[in-house]
Design a protein around this motif. Structure first.
Motif, mmCIF file in Angstrom:
data_model
loop_
_atom_site.group_PDB
_atom_site.id
_atom_site.type_symbol
_atom_site.label_atom_id
_atom_site.label_comp_id
_atom_site.label_asym_id
_atom_site.label_seq_id
_atom_site.Cartn_x
_atom_site.Cartn_y
_atom_site.Cartn_z
ATOM 1 N N ARG A 156 0.505 -1.083 0.161
ATOM 2 C CA ARG A 156 0.115 -0.189 -0.097
ATOM 3 C C ARG A 156 0.752 1.062 0.181
ATOM 4 O O ARG A 156 1.771 1.407 0.795
ATOM 5 N N HIS A 175 -6.820 1.339 2.558
ATOM 6 C CA HIS A 175 -8.289 0.788 2.614
ATOM 7 C C HIS A 175 -8.871 0.260 3.508
ATOM 8 O O HIS A 175 -7.689 0.150 3.969
ATOM 9 N N SER A 176 -9.672 0.102 3.736
ATOM 10 C CA SER A 176 -10.453 -0.679 4.854
ATOM 11 C C SER A 176 -10.138 -1.980 5.265
ATOM 12 O O SER A 176 -10.112 -2.562 3.869
ATOM 13 N N PRO A 190 -4.116 6.951 0.340
ATOM 14 C CA PRO A 190 -5.975 6.266 0.052
ATOM 15 C C PRO A 190 -5.296 4.632 1.147
ATOM 16 O O PRO A 190 -5.409 3.565 0.491
ATOM 17 N N TRP A 200 -7.198 -1.771 6.416
ATOM 18 C CA TRP A 200 -5.926 -1.804 5.785
ATOM 19 C C TRP A 200 -4.873 -0.428 7.301
ATOM 20 O O TRP A 200 -6.049 0.791 6.931
#
Ligand code: ZN
Length: 191
Positions: A2, A13-14, A11, A16
């Motif tokens: 990421r 992600h959900s 950004p 993480w």
């Protein structure tokens, strides 16, 4: 993998989150412009050798030339065992690292860096971390016999050539990639 900013925002992600010790990475990257990759790991042998206070000496020569050269040129040890969640702690760690490629964090693990092209830098940082781990395992094995830890003589160090990144980094990286393919998860990791 990421991508986040040096301050850990981005950004994400959900499900993480940036690593809790992202400051280890970001403060090295801020202070060492030539560094493009930072590995932080908790290898058990490095943790045990650092807690035991064993000296990071070039114990072996051609068995592991990168490890011998790293130790001969000096592996600094940061004596704090803290979780690095604050900038002042990360700055202390960076000061201890100095201009070296690796630093051992006593009772915690290690930090290794790579420079230049990012793909090469990741492999360089990983192989440096593995060299420190290899040395730590040898230190523990020798210490367990009761024998003193002694550096090999300078005249033997002088006979250890720097075999260069094509051997020390690229060949090791291909070996690691092949092992990951054979020993890793049977299906691609979830993205
Ligand atoms: Zn850590």
């Amino acid at each position: 993998m990421r991508e986040v900013g040096l301050d850990g925002t981005g950004p994400v992600h959900s499900g993480w989150a940036p690593p809790g010790e992202i400051l280890i990475h970001s403060e090295v990257l801020r202070s060492r412009p030539e560094v493009t990759a930072v590995v932080h790991a908790h290898p058990p042998a490095v943790v045990a050798a650092s807690v035991a206070g064993l000296p990071w000496l070039p114990l072996v020569g051609s068995y592991d030339i990168p490890a011998a050269r790293l130790a001969h040129e000096g592996i600094p040890v940061w004596h704090r065992s803290a979780l690095v969640r604050r900038r002042d702690l990360a700055e202390q760690m960076v000061t201890c690292l100095g201009a070296r490629p690796v630093v051992v964090l006593r009772g915690h693990g290690l930090v290794a860096v790579g420079e230049g092209d990012p793909a090469h830098a990741v492999a360089q940082a990983v192989t440096r971390a593995l060299a420190v781990n290899s040395l730590a395992r040898t230190m523990l094995a020798v210490a367990a016999t009761g024998a003193p830890l002694r550096a090999i003589p300078d005249e033997d160090i002088a006979e250890l050539p720097d075999l260069g990144p094509a051997f020390n980094v690229s060949a090791m990286w291909r070996h690691l990639a092949a092992r990951a393919e054979h020993e890793g998860p049977p299906v691609p990791l979830r993205t």
